[in-house]
Design an enzyme around this catalytic site. Sequence first.
Site, PDB file in Angstrom:
ATOM      1  N   CYS A 185     -23.418 -16.144  -5.115  1.00  0.00           N
ATOM      2  CA  CYS A 185     -22.591 -17.175  -5.742  1.00  0.00           C
ATOM      3  C   CYS A 185     -23.339 -18.494  -5.666  1.00  0.00           C
ATOM      4  O   CYS A 185     -23.976 -18.794  -4.655  1.00  0.00           O
ATOM      5  CB  CYS A 185     -21.278 -17.260  -4.954  1.00  0.00           C
ATOM      6  SG  CYS A 185     -20.240 -18.658  -5.370  1.00  0.00           S
ATOM      7  N   ARG A 241      -1.478 -17.176   6.022  1.00  0.00           N
ATOM      8  CA  ARG A 241      -2.570 -18.060   5.610  1.00  0.00           C
ATOM      9  C   ARG A 241      -2.025 -19.479   5.572  1.00  0.00           C
ATOM     10  O   ARG A 241      -0.975 -19.738   4.961  1.00  0.00           O
ATOM     11  CB  ARG A 241      -3.093 -17.656   4.239  1.00  0.00           C
ATOM     12  CG  ARG A 241      -4.321 -18.456   3.853  1.00  0.00           C
ATOM     13  CD  ARG A 241      -5.123 -17.795   2.772  1.00  0.00           C
ATOM     14  NE  ARG A 241      -6.526 -17.962   3.043  1.00  0.00           N
ATOM     15  CZ  ARG A 241      -7.419 -18.377   2.159  1.00  0.00           C
ATOM     16  NH1 ARG A 241      -7.067 -18.591   0.919  1.00  0.00           N
ATOM     17  NH2 ARG A 241      -8.682 -18.530   2.499  1.00  0.00           N
ATOM     18  N   GLN A 243      -0.659 -11.068  -0.971  1.00  0.00           N
ATOM     19  CA  GLN A 243      -0.287 -12.397  -0.483  1.00  0.00           C
ATOM     20  C   GLN A 243       1.003 -12.781  -1.189  1.00  0.00           C
ATOM     21  O   GLN A 243       1.072 -12.683  -2.421  1.00  0.00           O
ATOM     22  CB  GLN A 243      -1.375 -13.413  -0.811  1.00  0.00           C
ATOM     23  CG  GLN A 243      -1.053 -14.796  -0.267  1.00  0.00           C
ATOM     24  CD  GLN A 243      -2.080 -15.844  -0.640  1.00  0.00           C
ATOM     25  OE1 GLN A 243      -2.285 -16.112  -1.824  1.00  0.00           O
ATOM     26  NE2 GLN A 243      -2.712 -16.443   0.335  1.00  0.00           N
ATOM     27  N   ARG A 299     -15.231 -16.307  -3.482  1.00  0.00           N
ATOM     28  CA  ARG A 299     -16.193 -16.404  -4.575  1.00  0.00           C
ATOM     29  C   ARG A 299     -17.446 -15.560  -4.352  1.00  0.00           C
ATOM     30  O   ARG A 299     -17.980 -14.991  -5.314  1.00  0.00           O
ATOM     31  CB  ARG A 299     -16.551 -17.879  -4.803  1.00  0.00           C
ATOM     32  CG  ARG A 299     -15.367 -18.687  -5.347  1.00  0.00           C
ATOM     33  CD  ARG A 299     -15.612 -20.164  -5.289  1.00  0.00           C
ATOM     34  NE  ARG A 299     -15.767 -20.620  -3.922  1.00  0.00           N
ATOM     35  CZ  ARG A 299     -16.172 -21.832  -3.564  1.00  0.00           C
ATOM     36  NH1 ARG A 299     -16.458 -22.721  -4.496  1.00  0.00           N
ATOM     37  NH2 ARG A 299     -16.273 -22.168  -2.296  1.00  0.00           N
ATOM     38  N   TYR A 313       1.968 -25.084  -1.819  1.00  0.00           N
ATOM     39  CA  TYR A 313       3.172 -24.285  -2.074  1.00  0.00           C
ATOM     40  C   TYR A 313       4.240 -24.539  -1.013  1.00  0.00           C
ATOM     41  O   TYR A 313       4.017 -25.251  -0.038  1.00  0.00           O
ATOM     42  CB  TYR A 313       2.761 -22.830  -2.241  1.00  0.00           C
ATOM     43  CG  TYR A 313       1.621 -22.767  -3.243  1.00  0.00           C
ATOM     44  CD1 TYR A 313       1.835 -23.185  -4.567  1.00  0.00           C
ATOM     45  CD2 TYR A 313       0.322 -22.464  -2.852  1.00  0.00           C
ATOM     46  CE1 TYR A 313       0.778 -23.245  -5.474  1.00  0.00           C
ATOM     47  CE2 TYR A 313      -0.732 -22.510  -3.755  1.00  0.00           C
ATOM     48  CZ  TYR A 313      -0.511 -22.907  -5.067  1.00  0.00           C
ATOM     49  OH  TYR A 313      -1.529 -22.997  -5.965  1.00  0.00           O
TER      50      TYR A 313
HETATM   51  C1  LIG Z   1     -10.164 -18.767  -8.780  1.00  0.00           C
HETATM   52  C2  LIG Z   1      -9.623 -18.892  -7.392  1.00  0.00           C
HETATM   53  C3  LIG Z   1      -8.312 -18.512  -7.131  1.00  0.00           C
HETATM   54  C4  LIG Z   1      -7.796 -18.618  -5.835  1.00  0.00           C
HETATM   55  N1  LIG Z   1      -6.525 -18.178  -5.578  1.00  0.00           N
HETATM   56  C5  LIG Z   1      -6.039 -18.216  -4.308  1.00  0.00           C
HETATM   57  C6  LIG Z   1      -4.770 -17.654  -3.982  1.00  0.00           C
HETATM   58  O1  LIG Z   1      -4.078 -17.055  -4.803  1.00  0.00           O
HETATM   59  N2  LIG Z   1      -4.351 -17.759  -2.705  1.00  0.00           N
HETATM   60  C7  LIG Z   1      -5.104 -18.355  -1.727  1.00  0.00           C
HETATM   61  O2  LIG Z   1      -4.669 -18.428  -0.572  1.00  0.00           O
HETATM   62  N3  LIG Z   1      -6.318 -18.856  -2.005  1.00  0.00           N
HETATM   63  C8  LIG Z   1      -6.811 -18.783  -3.255  1.00  0.00           C
HETATM   64  N4  LIG Z   1      -8.082 -19.232  -3.510  1.00  0.00           N
HETATM   65  C9  LIG Z   1      -8.908 -19.766  -2.400  1.00  0.00           C
HETATM   66  C10 LIG Z   1      -9.824 -18.673  -1.842  1.00  0.00           C
HETATM   67  O3  LIG Z   1      -9.086 -17.639  -1.231  1.00  0.00           O
HETATM   68  C11 LIG Z   1     -10.804 -19.238  -0.796  1.00  0.00           C
HETATM   69  O4  LIG Z   1     -10.080 -19.747   0.289  1.00  0.00           O
HETATM   70  C12 LIG Z   1     -11.701 -20.355  -1.345  1.00  0.00           C
HETATM   71  O5  LIG Z   1     -12.230 -19.989  -2.597  1.00  0.00           O
HETATM   72  C13 LIG Z   1     -12.856 -20.680  -0.392  1.00  0.00           C
HETATM   73  O6  LIG Z   1     -13.553 -19.507  -0.044  1.00  0.00           O
HETATM   74  P1  LIG Z   1     -14.966 -19.071  -0.748  1.00  0.00           P
HETATM   75  O7  LIG Z   1     -15.926 -20.177  -0.496  1.00  0.00           O
HETATM   76  O8  LIG Z   1     -15.329 -17.806  -0.041  1.00  0.00           O
HETATM   77  O9  LIG Z   1     -14.688 -18.888  -2.192  1.00  0.00           O
HETATM   78  C14 LIG Z   1      -8.606 -19.129  -4.795  1.00  0.00           C
HETATM   79  C15 LIG Z   1      -9.937 -19.486  -5.067  1.00  0.00           C
HETATM   80  C16 LIG Z   1     -10.448 -19.367  -6.337  1.00  0.00           C
HETATM   81  C17 LIG Z   1     -11.890 -19.739  -6.584  1.00  0.00           C
HETATM   82  S1  SF4 Z   2     -21.094 -18.242  -9.158  1.00  0.00           S
HETATM   83 FE1  SF4 Z   2     -19.676 -19.827  -9.897  1.00  0.00          FE
HETATM   84  S2  SF4 Z   2     -18.190 -18.717 -11.147  1.00  0.00           S
HETATM   85 FE2  SF4 Z   2     -19.276 -17.184  -9.903  1.00  0.00          FE
HETATM   86  S3  SF4 Z   2     -17.965 -16.893  -8.129  1.00  0.00           S
HETATM   87 FE3  SF4 Z   2     -19.495 -18.415  -7.604  1.00  0.00          FE
HETATM   88  S4  SF4 Z   2     -18.487 -20.382  -8.039  1.00  0.00           S
HETATM   89 FE4  SF4 Z   2     -17.299 -18.793  -9.088  1.00  0.00          FE
END
Ligand SMILES: Cc1cc2nc3c(=O)[nH]c(=O)nc-3n(C[C@H](O)[C@H](O)[C@H](O)COP(=O)(O)O)c2cc1C
Ligand code: SF4
Length: 500
Positions: free
Chosen positions: A345, A202, A101, A322, A155
Amino acid sequence: MLSMRLLEPITINGMEMQNRVVLTAMVTRLSGADGFVNENIRERYLRFARGEPGLIVVEAMGVHAAKSGPLLRLSDDKFIPGLRDLAKEVHDISPSKIVPQIIHFLKIARSGWRQRVRDLTKEDIRLIIVAYGDAAHRARVAGFDGVELHMAHAYTLSSFLSLRNKRPDEYGASLENRMRLMGEVIARCREKVGEDFPIGVRFDGEECIKNGYTVEDSKELALRMAMLGVNYISISAGGKFEDAIKKEGEPLYPYTGYSGDRCMPSATYPAGDNVYLAEGIKGYINSKGYTTPVITTGKIPTPDFAESILQAGKADLIGMARALLADPDWVKKAKKGRADTIIRCVYGNVCKNLDENFKTVFCTLWPRGKIQAPTSSDDVAPEWPNGGRLEARPEAGRILLSWDEATDNEEIYGYEIFRSRNDEPFDHHTAVRSVTRKFADTRVVGGDRYSYYVKAYDLAGNRSPATQTVVVDFPIGVPLPVGEPLPEIRCGESSPDDEE
Ligand SMILES: Cc1cc2nc3c(=O)[nH]c(=O)nc-3n(C[C@H](O)[C@H](O)[C@H](O)COP(=O)(O)O)c2cc1C
Ligand code: SF4
């Protein structure tokens, strides 16, 4: 292997993905400020690759050299060798495809000052376009399978797309003008990488801030991306500076406000809370004759849930961050028909808080002190020496659970709590790390009947048999003796993430 749309292959501009799971970009804070791939980064992505998601999007890497905390870079040819080794190693050990990315960000200061899109000169804008094109080209040279342009969150490109972009020239104020830089960047990247190299974008399906755009605008943004020949569109949400909470002496972190919650929805949000954005966007571009694959992301916990989204035609691909951090083998387990062994998670966002504080991002469920997810191929399930002896009692508006320690040939990793309300089917309620054998259920309503059982799980995700089921008829408004303080909920009793 299970027959699921989720596990069907898809080809995106020549990039053959084996399944429809996308690891969305997730900053790890494992790199140094120098921007090079190091051993920890390498290990993190190889671990993800062993789990075989269809596509791995490597965390945001800068297209320019501006100062920041730890962040990978693609802003110079000197970064190519490390990235080339990473892409090659992923290809060597896994069928997963891998794309970086690429991101441009504006300056921010600890004082709270931040550069705005209106501060940029035409020459600054030209340099952004050039930097994106060069970085995309480097992605191809480095052997990646494609490139993803970061136009989401706080950004630069997202800020141009924003409804808050009131630049008085051809780059702001109207929808057409807000899309101009996006179009120029996409065109430049295409020119630099050629027609046969996948370019994904994205962006936010909704800004989730006051006076930000909603899905009504993002449909048009996505349509334009599709018309410009983008090969996939990944929908995120929120993550903006505008509602970020200022901490004295710290630079603003764009995920601290409501829009941050919407970006990384926590345990209190419903599963798949952002799916409606992908659904609206996909429906719209499809109705205009474009079939550009759309990725939905945001709290998609299980293969069955992911499958229901695809079956309903709400998205083409499932993005997860996550859930794959908590269990990088999520896809592999789904493929084997062993979704029951996925380490789930709990969406308490410890990982997000680590990112916020520029600390190494790990999952709170992992064994203490580890910066990579554990690996285990053990197939012996944990046991309860005494049946688990689960107890549950109502106290001060909550239901308190406690149970005995389980044993395992390897290591008990955690305990999973299942709950049924009013005799409905049980569902996974949450999980706690093995250090605790207590849980306070605070989401209970007086007058209802709650039933619980607990299972222990080991590093491989093998589940023990269930404890016995305990039933609590939860009274309405349990009166406390007058003047008696509410008993404290100690950390660790409610959720592992509260401990951090
Ligand atoms: C620690 C962390 C770092 C992330 N860094 C980015 C990133 O660099 N670029 C991006 O587009 N999204 C980033 N995200 C967002 C994730 O790609 C994702 O859209 C968001 O966590 C929701 O999806 P999930 O519920 O599957 O975690 C980040 C999320 C977390 C938790
Ligand atoms: S359990 Fe908590 S720390 Fe682990 S990926 Fe999910 S939100 Fe992040």
